[in-house]
Design a protein around this motif. Structure first.
Motif, short mmCIF file in Angstrom:
data_model
loop_
_atom_site.label_atom_id
_atom_site.label_comp_id
_atom_site.label_asym_id
_atom_site.label_seq_id
_atom_site.Cartn_x
_atom_site.Cartn_y
_atom_site.Cartn_z
N UNK A 173 0.85 -1.21 -0.10
CA UNK A 173 -0.12 0.08 -0.11
C UNK A 173 0.90 1.17 -0.11
N UNK A 174 0.23 2.27 -0.55
CA UNK A 174 1.07 3.52 -0.47
C UNK A 174 1.46 4.11 0.68
N UNK A 175 2.77 4.46 0.88
CA UNK A 175 3.45 5.04 1.90
C UNK A 175 3.21 4.14 3.17
N UNK A 176 3.10 2.75 3.06
CA UNK A 176 2.80 1.82 4.26
C UNK A 176 3.98 1.74 5.15
N UNK A 177 5.44 2.11 4.50
CA UNK A 177 6.58 2.22 5.40
C UNK A 177 6.54 3.19 6.55
N UNK A 178 5.61 4.44 6.16
CA UNK A 178 5.60 5.44 7.22
C UNK A 178 4.51 5.21 8.30
N UNK A 179 3.49 4.32 7.92
CA UNK A 179 2.52 3.74 8.90
C UNK A 179 1.77 2.30 8.43
N UNK A 180 2.13 1.46 9.02
CA UNK A 180 1.75 0.08 8.76
C UNK A 180 0.33 -0.39 9.10
N UNK A 181 -0.43 0.41 9.77
CA UNK A 181 -1.87 -0.04 10.27
C UNK A 181 -2.66 -0.53 9.28
N UNK A 182 -2.75 -0.14 8.06
CA UNK A 182 -3.47 -0.82 7.07
C UNK A 182 -2.95 -1.99 6.62
N UNK A 183 -1.86 -2.07 6.41
CA UNK A 183 -1.36 -3.39 5.69
C UNK A 183 -1.52 -4.42 6.76
N UNK A 184 -1.27 -4.30 7.94
CA UNK A 184 -1.32 -5.16 9.22
C UNK A 184 -2.96 -5.68 9.21
N UNK A 185 -3.66 -4.82 9.15
CA UNK A 185 -5.08 -5.04 8.99
C UNK A 185 -5.76 -6.02 8.01
N UNK A 186 -5.16 -5.55 6.65
CA UNK A 186 -5.36 -6.58 5.56
C UNK A 186 -4.92 -7.74 5.68
N UNK A 187 -3.68 -8.10 6.27
CA UNK A 187 -3.20 -9.30 6.57
C UNK A 187 -4.12 -10.15 7.39
N UNK A 188 -4.66 -9.37 8.43
CA UNK A 188 -5.77 -10.17 9.61
C UNK A 188 -6.81 -10.54 8.41
N UNK A 189 -7.64 -9.77 7.59
CA UNK A 189 -8.58 -10.13 6.77
C UNK A 189 -8.37 -11.12 5.90
N UNK A 190 -7.18 -11.15 5.17
CA UNK A 190 -6.57 -12.41 4.49
C UNK A 190 -6.78 -13.76 5.21
N UNK A 191 -5.94 -13.87 6.42
CA UNK A 191 -6.24 -14.76 7.18
C UNK A 191 -7.67 -15.31 7.46
N UNK A 192 -8.36 -14.41 7.72
CA UNK A 192 -10.05 -14.71 7.65
C UNK A 192 -10.77 -15.19 6.67
N UNK A 193 -10.53 -14.81 5.64
CA UNK A 193 -11.02 -15.10 4.58
C UNK A 193 -10.19 -16.46 3.91
N UNK A 194 -9.08 -16.79 3.90
CA UNK A 194 -8.32 -17.80 3.20
C UNK A 194 -7.34 -18.20 4.35
N UNK A 195 -7.85 -19.08 5.46
CA UNK A 195 -6.74 -19.28 6.54
C UNK A 195 -5.63 -20.28 6.03
N UNK A 196 -4.79 -19.87 6.56
CA UNK A 196 -3.19 -20.46 6.34
C UNK A 196 -2.51 -19.96 5.17
N UNK A 197 -3.21 -19.11 4.43
CA UNK A 197 -2.51 -18.51 3.18
C UNK A 197 -1.25 -17.62 3.61
#
Length: 700
Positions: A173-197
């Motif tokens: 995501x854009x400028x995620x190295x300055x604030x990673x809060x959105x990327x970390x939440x996306x990872x949580x959602x991926x795990x919920x939708x595709x467990x173990x991915x």
């Protein structure tokens, strides 16, 4: 009980292994690579080592204290398209980042390919557009959330990517190295939708500026992780079943070792795993022999790799070039072309070409007798008389001269209207010229004079060809180390545990600044380096390093404002003061003007620090290498062999291991047959054996 320190390197044609005894003795072993089961090639070399020591393989492996390994798994998977399908998630409006690329059509191509303008096109995107999804969110350059993450949009994107065939996920995501809060939440959602991915986050894997490079590298890493994990698990299990008790370490592109568990998360950081070992080994040997500036040249079965050691240190690159993709990962700078002993020769439209296509390990060159029918550089070397057909791999592989001649005659000599010997010499001349051109690109085109460097020649075929390409460059010495045939493996055994942490945190000085510490606050620089050092220390300790053994090297990437490219500047001070900041800027100017010319720097325009990097290392236990390799006397008089050179047959003196001794001088034309490689001293050259067993060739 004896203990052993083992390092292996699996190449495209041969697998090399070095076994260092507790008393410092270095054993060198080669075996054919087994493409379908790389671990088998390593076990084959270890069987040789065990037999030489008169112990069973299981006993040898049980006594191994450190096992380090170099691999081409990630490289081959990327080049051959065997990596996993990546579902890439990006900020809305930026989904075309990878397809647009940087617009450079020539990246990663050899010179003759660049000249074919009609067929010059950009490479396919690392991720096809159908596997790229955009989501609603936005963080600005300062890390402020200007548009909240739409979680429903994320779930939609993940499901669509899964339905489109995504096997793993990358999030950039854009400028995620300055604030990673959105990327970390996306990872949580991926795990919920595709467990173990398997998920790779750019903010975790590569928190640095440069949207395209960060996205490309994150996507490549995501695609390689499952492939590397499967290979490493199989490799480790195979060796464990054979008796290995210790966990193997893996060579990284940055020249350091890491545990299998750690490197699996950073798969893209292993794409230069094998080639960098030779540069590290050359640095070690150069320090021992007094060579500070070295051109490292590695000619194996499939490629020719060139690197530099400058003032005793390997030259590093901020990027890693693999195929036609430039990854934003620091690595030992190594350039490669498809020119090896297995490179195939052909005549096209009346023009003789050599490489980049290779015969590989199977079927290999025609002279191997394994079914290969097309002529290669190795076939030419055999026909010309440089190779002894009965002494290849220490006599374990008999070379077939008739098959080599037949292949050259059918595919090169007849189409070109030449004799077999003339065709063979043409093959050798072309491949030598291609290698010399690459060395010039790495030296002359970067502002270095080859006359200031010694050439280190290694790899299975490098010692045979170095007399030619080395002489053409005008380098004062051509050094063939005793470990030449297994030099990359030896370098892997010389390496330390290494962890690299970096973070982009742009800091600028206003135009006209003279007191740079007033704009680049020392306390802010120290705080950033402390954060990175803490992460690196944590990971090294988790890998088994003792905290008191860890040392740190600090670097910043700097550029002038409004420029695109950066230069890496070392930071020597343990705690940075205002004086150190100004010294750092002076060092940047020195490096900049050294690269682009005196007066090219423009401090009045201001400058920018883009990225901070910490390299943490911890020594790996190893034996002290035995320096006294050779004695003071040799054996019987050398023999002779006919060699086709310069368009005619000549007599060449032939030396073997039993003839060699410290201080022996050899006048060319001569051949030195070691049990694992062949060294040629050309006409007009002399060589001397030093006390370490290295062969130093000089022009008369």
């Amino acid at each position: 009980m004896p203990s052993y320190y083992v390092a292996s390197d699996i190449g495209g044609t041969f697998t090399d292994t070095v076994v260092i005894d507790s008393d410092g003795g270095v054993g060198r072993y080669k075996s054919s690579t087994v493409p379908d089961n790389p671990a088998q090639g390593v076990l084959d070399t270890l069987e040789l080592a065990a037999g030489e020591r008169g112990v069973p393989l299981e006993r040898l492996l049980a006594d191994v204290e450190v096992f380090a390994h170099g691999t081409t798994v990630a490289t081959n998977a990327m080049l051959e398209g065997r990596s996993r399908k990546v579902g890439l998630i990006q900020t809305r409006g930026f989904g075309d980042t990878l397809p647009i690329m940087r617009g450079f059509k020539a990246t990663g191509l050899e010179e003759d390919e660049i000249k074919r303008f009609r067929t010059l096109v950009k490479q396919p995107a690392a991720v096809p557009r159908r596997l790229i999804a955009e989501i609603t969110e936005r963080v600005d350059y300062a890390g402020r959330v200007v548009c909240p993450l739409d979680e429903a949009d994320v779930r939609r994107a993940v499901r669509e990517l899964k339905d489109a065939g995504a096997e793993v996920f990358a999030v950039s995501l854009l400028w995620s190295f300055a604030n990673d809060v959105h990327e970390r939440r996306v990872a949580e959602i991926i795990e919920e939708e595709v467990p173990g991915a398997s998920v790779t986050l750019s903010s975790e894997f590569l928190p640095r500026i440069g949207e395209y490079e960060r996205t490309l590298t994150t996507a490549v890493n995501a695609s390689l992780r499952p492939v590397l994990k499967t290979s490493l698990d199989s490799f480790e299990n195979t060796l464990a079943k054979a008796g290995l008790k210790t966990g193997p370490l893996l060579m990284q592109s940055n020249g350091g070792l890491a545990t299998f568990a750690e490197v699996e998360k950073r798969a893209a950081a292993t794409v230069m795993s094998g080639p960098v070992g030779g540069v590290v080994a050359s640095q070690f040997a150069g320090a021992r022999n007094g060579y500070r500036n070295i051109v490292t040249t590695d000619m194996g079965g499939t490629s020719f790799d060139v690197g530099l050691v400058l003032d005793g240190r390997p030259v590093m690159s901020n990027t890693t070039l693999i195929g036609r993709d430039e990854l934003a990962l620091p690595s030992v700078a190594v350039r490669a072309i498809g020119a090896g002993a297995g490179s195939i020769a052909s005549v096209r439209n009346g023009v003789l070409r050599v490489g980049p296509e290779s015969a590989g390990a199977r079927p290999g060159p025609a002279c191997y007798g394994r079914g290969g029918t097309r002529p290669t550089v190795a076939d030419a070397d055999l026909v010309l008389g440089y190779l002894n057909p009965d002494n290849f791999l220490g006599g374990r592989l008999k070379l077939d001269v008739d098959k080599a001649r037949a292949a050259i005659e059918e595919h090169v000599a007849k189409p070109a209207g030449l004799s077999v010997e003339e065709a063979a010499e043409g093959i050798k001349t072309i491949v030598d010229a291609r290698m010399a051109d690459l060395v010039r690109q790495v030296t002359v085109e970067q502002g270095y004079d080859p006359a200031d460097f010694a050439v280190f020649a290694y790899g299975g075929a490098g010692p045979l060809h170095a007399f030619s390409y080395g002489a053409e460059l005008g380098c004062p010495q051509i050094v063939v180390p005793l470990t030449a045939s297994v030099h990359s493996a030896f370098g892997i055994g010389c390496s330390d545990l290494t962890m690299v942490e970096e973070l982009s945190k742009p800091l600028q000085t206003p135009p006209g600044t003279t007191d740079h510490a007033s704009a680049l606050a020392p306390e802010e620089l120290n705080a950033t380096f402390d954060e990175l050092a803490s992460r690196a220390r944590r990971d090294l300790v988790a890998a088994g390093a003792a905290p008191e053994t860890i040392s740190f090297a600090k670097f910043v990437e700097i550029r002038f404002r409004a420029q695109i490219h950066v230069l890496t500047v070392p930071v020597e001070a343990e705690r940075i003061t205002a004086a150190d900041v100004n010294a750092m800027v002076e060092k940047f100017v020195e490096i900049y003007e050294g690269r682009f010319g005196k007066g090219a720097a423009f401090l009045e325009g201001g400058l920018e620090i883009t990225t901070f990097r910490v390299v943490a290392t911890s020594p790996v236990p190893r034996a002290e290498f035995d320096a006294g390799t050779l004695g003071a006397v040799g054996g019987a008089e050398p023999g002779t062999r006919r060699v086709f050179s310069g368009g005619q047959w000549r007599d060449a003196a032939v030396y073997r291991t039993e003839h060699l001794h410290d201080g022996l001088r050899i006048e060319g034309l001569a051949i030195v047959e070691l049990r694992d490689t062949t060294v040629v001293i050309g006409p007009g050259q002399d060589a001397e054996i030093d006390r370490f067993g290295d062969i130093v060739i000089q022009n008369r």
